[in-house]
Design a protein around this motif. Structure first.
Motif, PDB file in Angstrom:
ATOM      1  N   GLU A 196       0.834  -1.207   0.000  1.00 38.24           N
ATOM      2  CA  GLU A 196       0.000   0.000   0.000  1.00 38.24           C
ATOM      3  C   GLU A 196       0.868   1.256   0.000  1.00 38.24           C
ATOM      4  O   GLU A 196       0.620   2.209  -0.752  1.00 38.24           O
ATOM      5  N   ALA A 197       1.911   1.250   0.845  1.00 39.85           N
ATOM      6  CA  ALA A 197       2.796   2.412   0.912  1.00 39.85           C
ATOM      7  C   ALA A 197       3.524   2.620  -0.413  1.00 39.85           C
ATOM      8  O   ALA A 197       3.708   3.762  -0.867  1.00 39.85           O
ATOM      9  N   LEU A 198       3.935   1.539  -1.063  1.00 38.87           N
ATOM     10  CA  LEU A 198       4.641   1.660  -2.336  1.00 38.87           C
ATOM     11  C   LEU A 198       3.729   2.157  -3.457  1.00 38.87           C
ATOM     12  O   LEU A 198       4.201   2.797  -4.406  1.00 38.87           O
ATOM     13  N   ALA A 199       2.448   1.873  -3.348  1.00 42.77           N
ATOM     14  CA  ALA A 199       1.511   2.411  -4.330  1.00 42.77           C
ATOM     15  C   ALA A 199       1.437   3.931  -4.233  1.00 42.77           C
ATOM     16  O   ALA A 199       1.181   4.622  -5.222  1.00 42.77           O
ATOM     17  N   ILE A 200       1.705   4.448  -3.034  1.00 41.41           N
ATOM     18  CA  ILE A 200       1.694   5.900  -2.820  1.00 41.41           C
ATOM     19  C   ILE A 200       3.046   6.511  -3.192  1.00 41.41           C
ATOM     20  O   ILE A 200       3.126   7.554  -3.835  1.00 41.41           O
ATOM     21  N   THR A 201       4.135   5.839  -2.789  1.00 41.16           N
ATOM     22  CA  THR A 201       5.496   6.333  -3.032  1.00 41.16           C
ATOM     23  C   THR A 201       6.314   5.214  -3.669  1.00 41.16           C
ATOM     24  O   THR A 201       7.072   4.516  -2.986  1.00 41.16           O
ATOM     25  N   PRO A 202       6.187   5.024  -4.975  1.00 38.44           N
ATOM     26  CA  PRO A 202       6.819   3.867  -5.614  1.00 38.44           C
ATOM     27  C   PRO A 202       8.340   3.953  -5.731  1.00 38.44           C
ATOM     28  O   PRO A 202       8.977   2.951  -6.079  1.00 38.44           O
ATOM     29  N   ASP A 203       8.919   5.115  -5.452  1.00 40.52           N
ATOM     30  CA  ASP A 203      10.366   5.280  -5.601  1.00 40.52           C
ATOM     31  C   ASP A 203      11.101   5.309  -4.266  1.00 40.52           C
ATOM     32  O   ASP A 203      12.230   5.805  -4.179  1.00 40.52           O
ATOM     33  N   ASP A 204      10.482   4.760  -3.237  1.00 41.18           N
ATOM     34  CA  ASP A 204      11.086   4.772  -1.901  1.00 41.18           C
ATOM     35  C   ASP A 204      11.822   3.445  -1.660  1.00 41.18           C
ATOM     36  O   ASP A 204      11.205   2.407  -1.441  1.00 41.18           O
ATOM     37  N   ALA A 205      13.157   3.499  -1.691  1.00 42.94           N
ATOM     38  CA  ALA A 205      13.951   2.276  -1.527  1.00 42.94           C
ATOM     39  C   ALA A 205      13.763   1.670  -0.144  1.00 42.94           C
ATOM     40  O   ALA A 205      13.827   0.436   0.019  1.00 42.94           O
ATOM     41  N   THR A 206      13.533   2.502   0.880  1.00 43.70           N
ATOM     42  CA  THR A 206      13.377   1.960   2.232  1.00 43.70           C
ATOM     43  C   THR A 206      12.119   1.102   2.341  1.00 43.70           C
ATOM     44  O   THR A 206      12.091   0.127   3.094  1.00 43.70           O
ATOM     45  N   LEU A 207      11.079   1.459   1.572  1.00 42.74           N
ATOM     46  CA  LEU A 207       9.865   0.651   1.595  1.00 42.74           C
ATOM     47  C   LEU A 207      10.114  -0.719   0.958  1.00 42.74           C
ATOM     48  O   LEU A 207       9.619  -1.735   1.438  1.00 42.74           O
ATOM     49  N   TYR A 208      10.891  -0.743  -0.118  1.00 39.92           N
ATOM     50  CA  TYR A 208      11.232  -2.034  -0.731  1.00 39.92           C
ATOM     51  C   TYR A 208      12.079  -2.881   0.213  1.00 39.92           C
ATOM     52  O   TYR A 208      11.938  -4.108   0.260  1.00 39.92           O
ATOM     53  N   LEU A 209      12.954  -2.234   0.964  1.00 41.17           N
ATOM     54  CA  LEU A 209      13.754  -2.977   1.941  1.00 41.17           C
ATOM     55  C   LEU A 209      12.851  -3.608   2.993  1.00 41.17           C
ATOM     56  O   LEU A 209      12.994  -4.787   3.345  1.00 41.17           O
ATOM     57  N   GLY A 210      11.898  -2.816   3.507  1.00 39.23           N
ATOM     58  CA  GLY A 210      10.954  -3.348   4.487  1.00 39.23           C
ATOM     59  C   GLY A 210      10.094  -4.450   3.906  1.00 39.23           C
ATOM     60  O   GLY A 210       9.829  -5.468   4.563  1.00 39.23           O
ATOM     61  N   LEU A 211       9.676  -4.283   2.658  1.00 38.91           N
ATOM     62  CA  LEU A 211       8.859  -5.306   1.999  1.00 38.91           C
ATOM     63  C   LEU A 211       9.637  -6.609   1.867  1.00 38.91           C
ATOM     64  O   LEU A 211       9.119  -7.691   2.151  1.00 38.91           O
ATOM     65  N   GLY A 212      10.902  -6.505   1.455  1.00 37.59           N
ATOM     66  CA  GLY A 212      11.721  -7.709   1.326  1.00 37.59           C
ATOM     67  C   GLY A 212      11.910  -8.417   2.647  1.00 37.59           C
ATOM     68  O   GLY A 212      11.861  -9.653   2.728  1.00 37.59           O
ATOM     69  N   SER A 213      12.106  -7.639   3.714  1.00 37.49           N
ATOM     70  CA  SER A 213      12.274  -8.239   5.042  1.00 37.49           C
ATOM     71  C   SER A 213      11.031  -9.009   5.456  1.00 37.49           C
ATOM     72  O   SER A 213      11.112 -10.147   5.948  1.00 37.49           O
ATOM     73  N   ALA A 214       9.862  -8.416   5.243  1.00 35.37           N
ATOM     74  CA  ALA A 214       8.613  -9.091   5.612  1.00 35.37           C
ATOM     75  C   ALA A 214       8.381 -10.323   4.754  1.00 35.37           C
ATOM     76  O   ALA A 214       7.935 -11.370   5.239  1.00 35.37           O
ATOM     77  N   MET A 215       8.699 -10.219   3.466  1.00 36.09           N
ATOM     78  CA  MET A 215       8.517 -11.365   2.570  1.00 36.09           C
ATOM     79  C   MET A 215       9.435 -12.523   2.961  1.00 36.09           C
ATOM     80  O   MET A 215       9.025 -13.687   2.937  1.00 36.09           O
ATOM     81  N   ARG A 216      10.667 -12.178   3.312  1.00 37.40           N
ATOM     82  CA  ARG A 216      11.600 -13.239   3.701  1.00 37.40           C
ATOM     83  C   ARG A 216      11.079 -13.970   4.928  1.00 37.40           C
ATOM     84  O   ARG A 216      11.120 -15.199   5.005  1.00 37.40           O
ATOM     85  N   LYS A 217      10.577 -13.245   5.903  1.00 40.28           N
ATOM     86  CA  LYS A 217      10.064 -13.881   7.110  1.00 40.28           C
ATOM     87  C   LYS A 217       8.785 -14.667   6.832  1.00 40.28           C
ATOM     88  O   LYS A 217       8.463 -15.606   7.562  1.00 40.28           O
ATOM     89  N   ALA A 218       8.085 -14.278   5.779  1.00 40.99           N
ATOM     90  CA  ALA A 218       6.878 -15.012   5.398  1.00 40.99           C
ATOM     91  C   ALA A 218       7.201 -16.252   4.572  1.00 40.99           C
ATOM     92  O   ALA A 218       6.305 -16.995   4.176  1.00 40.99           O
ATOM     93  N   GLY A 219       8.509 -16.481   4.322  1.00 40.67           N
ATOM     94  CA  GLY A 219       8.919 -17.647   3.545  1.00 40.67           C
ATOM     95  C   GLY A 219       8.921 -17.416   2.050  1.00 40.67           C
ATOM     96  O   GLY A 219       9.122 -18.351   1.274  1.00 40.67           O
ATOM     97  N   LEU A 220       8.720 -16.158   1.614  1.00 36.33           N
ATOM     98  CA  LEU A 220       8.687 -15.834   0.188  1.00 36.33           C
ATOM     99  C   LEU A 220      10.074 -15.368  -0.241  1.00 36.33           C
ATOM    100  O   LEU A 220      10.299 -14.210  -0.579  1.00 36.33           O
ATOM    101  N   MET A 221      11.029 -16.293  -0.258  1.00 38.61           N
ATOM    102  CA  MET A 221      12.428 -15.923  -0.448  1.00 38.61           C
ATOM    103  C   MET A 221      12.664 -15.290  -1.815  1.00 38.61           C
ATOM    104  O   MET A 221      13.358 -14.278  -1.922  1.00 38.61           O
ATOM    105  N   LYS A 222      12.124 -15.880  -2.861  1.00 39.17           N
ATOM    106  CA  LYS A 222      12.345 -15.326  -4.192  1.00 39.17           C
ATOM    107  C   LYS A 222      11.758 -13.923  -4.301  1.00 39.17           C
ATOM    108  O   LYS A 222      12.390 -13.011  -4.859  1.00 39.17           O
ATOM    109  N   ASP A 223      10.559 -13.722  -3.778  1.00 38.31           N
ATOM    110  CA  ASP A 223       9.935 -12.402  -3.818  1.00 38.31           C
ATOM    111  C   ASP A 223      10.729 -11.401  -2.981  1.00 38.31           C
ATOM    112  O   ASP A 223      10.836 -10.221  -3.344  1.00 38.31           O
ATOM    113  N   ALA A 224      11.287 -11.876  -1.861  1.00 33.40           N
ATOM    114  CA  ALA A 224      12.095 -10.998  -1.014  1.00 33.40           C
ATOM    115  C   ALA A 224      13.320 -10.505  -1.763  1.00 33.40           C
ATOM    116  O   ALA A 224      13.653  -9.309  -1.732  1.00 33.40           O
TER     117      ALA A 224
END
Length: 546
Positions: free
Chosen positions: A56-84
């Motif tokens: 949701e945050a990236l839909a608002i600010t798609p050029d924010d690298a920190t949001l992608y970092l946070g997204l990858g961290s959450a995905m990794r913990k969710a077991g979505l390694m490739k997506d992370a």
């Protein structure tokens, strides 16, 4: 927002997240607010919610690298390694100087066994931030796995000089000591590390510490204590990763048991439409499988030494089958029309080409993945011309090795958290392999690990004849090939040392394995009955539990 900024300036993220939660409840859609709320969800183990918030945050600010970092961290913990990894790469693309994103991607690679890629990323972190102690420690550990001990020791000591409490750097030093046969020194490093952190909930680093402690104690001859350390590592591994599983997760052993029952029922329909002469880009298509820790990585690197072979290592080439990888899904797969089967084949070849990073046309492809043994019913229909190499090794050696090895997380390795769960998973997987080889027209070569290591030339000559490639003395140089290619699996330390006989290691833990021997007995008996006779599967009789 002012109180959030003040909390962040004071490096008090929990307080900032508390203020962000209030702002969110009042309708705020500020990306910083959403990011902090997502951090709180991630800390609470609500990974799917964290991923949704960050999207949701990236839909608002798609050029924010920190949001992608946070997204990858959450995905990794969710077991979505490739997506992370994809999220971390997006952060790097937006900000190539973002050291935290390089470190996160390297850590994901390292956890997934892609050691070479992890090393490259950790080196990049240190180019951007030469004082990044976590990257130093992580790089030291990765280099120790590859046997590059001098540089690993230098980096680990530098990391400890910057942060004396660095567990990852201390574990790296212990791994170096184990490699150098200084196991008592490794125990001295690891015991206080494990004891002091046993209740700290530090997760993956603590799992690595207990696993390394088990290795050090084994090297010192303290086998009962080693077993206790390995079990503690597995308990922590399950504790860390069980929370990351989706709500609809099906235990792999139960899924395999269901597929065994389904295979017996739908065999005729599964084979309907399967025939030879299926068009593929390669000259020979080889699936190398069996079960983890049975010798597949060794054989992959032997074959990769051949100049005509392209080998890929544990790549998700069959990911397109995911909708079909249940008992009900196998039924749907058996009924799939020709168009769907061709689509799945095309998806496989696209993934294989991407993994190989070369044009596969006219090549000999070896697709190595021990977990593909449970995919033989699908492989038989998709690739009727494929040659399948099935690795066979003493079940006790395999089960013990799976239990004590420090694997990266996936739903398969979650089965290895106790000797009993490992033995049951082995039993069910081999029932499915056995059923597939008996019932389906699979051209296979059963390769016995002990024959390979004791009579290398004769065994590899037979293997090359099966594949249809000339044998060469150069195959003996597989350890050099492994060093040049890099090995991403847990077998890397063994393979780069060259040929050695690793049979019988289970005997040091015979008393512990006695508890699961009734589960393994049919496979022990079957293995012993054929391992010194022929390459044919044993006849387990009509009373066998298959």
């Amino acid at each position: 927002m002012k109180v959030i900024d003040q909390a962040l300036d004071a490096d008090d993220i929990p307080r900032a997240a508390e203020y962000a939660e209030r702002a969110r409840n009042q309708g705020s859609r500020d990306p910083l607010v959403i990011n902090l709320v997502a951090w709180r969800r991630e800390e609470d183990g609500r990974f799917d919610e964290a991923v949704a918030l960050l999207r949701e945050a990236l839909a608002i600010t798609p050029d924010d690298a920190t949001l992608y970092l946070g997204l990858g961290s959450a995905m990794r913990k969710a077991g979505l390694m490739k997506d992370a990894v994809g999220a971390f790469e997006a952060a790097i693309e937006l900000d190539p100087g973002y050291a935290a994103a390089w470190f996160a991607r390297g850590s994901a690679f390292n956890a997934g066994g892609a050691t070479k890629d992890a090393i490259d990323d950790f080196r990049q972190v240190l180019r951007l931030d030469p004082q990044h102690d976590a990257a130093m420690g992580a790089l030291a550990g990765a280099l120790a796995k590859r046997g590059e001990l001098d540089e690993a020791a230098l980096l680990a000591n530098r990391a400890l000089a910057l942060r004396p409490q660095s567990r990852i750097a201390s574990v790296a030093l212990a791994q170096i000591a184990i490699e150098q046969k200084r196991c008592d020194d490794a125990v001295a490093i690891l015991k206080p590390l494990a004891q002091n952190g046993s209740d700290s909930g530090d997760g993956d680093d603590l799992v690595a510490a207990f696993s390394a402690l088990g290795d050090a104690l084994e090297g010192s001859g303290a086998f009962d204590q080693a077993y206790e350390a390995y079990q503690r590592a597995q308990d922590l591994f399950e504790q860390v990763h069980r929370a990351r599983l989706p709500s609809d997760f099906i235990d792999p052993s139960e899924s395999t048991a269901q597929m065994i029952r389904e295979l017996t029922r739908i065999e005729p329909r599964l084979l309907a439409g399967a025939h030879g002469g299926v068009q593929s880009p390669v000259e020979h298509h080889v699936i190398l499988t069996g079960y983890p820790r049975s010798g597949t990585t060794l054989v992959e690197n032997i074959l990769a030494t051949h100049p005509g072979v392209v080998a890929i290592e544990e790549c998700p080439t069959l990911r397109g089958l995911e909708p079909y990888l249940t008992a009900a899904g196998l039924e749907r797969f058996a009924q799939a029309d020709a168009g769907e089967v061709e689509r799945l084949r095309a998806d496989y070849w696209e993934r294989a080409s991407r993994a190989a990073n070369v044009d596969l046309t006219g090549k000999i492809l070896v697709d190595m993945d021990p977990f593909k043994g449970a995919r033989l019913p699908y492989i038989a229909k998709l690739f009727p011309d494929a040659k399948v190499i099935v690795m066979r090794r003493d079940p006790r050696d395999v089960v013990w090795s799976c239990f004590h090895t420090s694997f990266g997380f996936n739903t398969g390795t979650l089965a290895f958290t106790s000797l009993e769960s490992t033995a049951r998973h082995y039993d069910l997987t081999w029932q499915l392999i056995f059923q597939s080889l008996e019932r389906l027209p699979i051209e296979r070569f059963e390769l016995f690990y002990h024959r390979l290591v004791r009579d290398f030339d004769v065994t590899t000559q037979q293997l090359c004849a099966f594949i249809g490639i000339p044998w060469s003395e150069s195959l003996r140089q597989f350890d050099r090939t492994a060093q040049e290619r890099g090995v991403s699996t847990a077998s890397a330390p063994q393979v780069r040392k060259g040929l050695y006989d690793g049979t019988g290691g289970w005997q040091r833990y015979a008393s512990q394995l006695a508890t699961v021997e009734p589960i393994l007995k049919p496979w022990i008996d079957a293995f012993e009955s054929v391992s010194n006779r022929s390459d044919q599967l044993p006849d387990l009789g009509t009373d066998a539990e298959l």
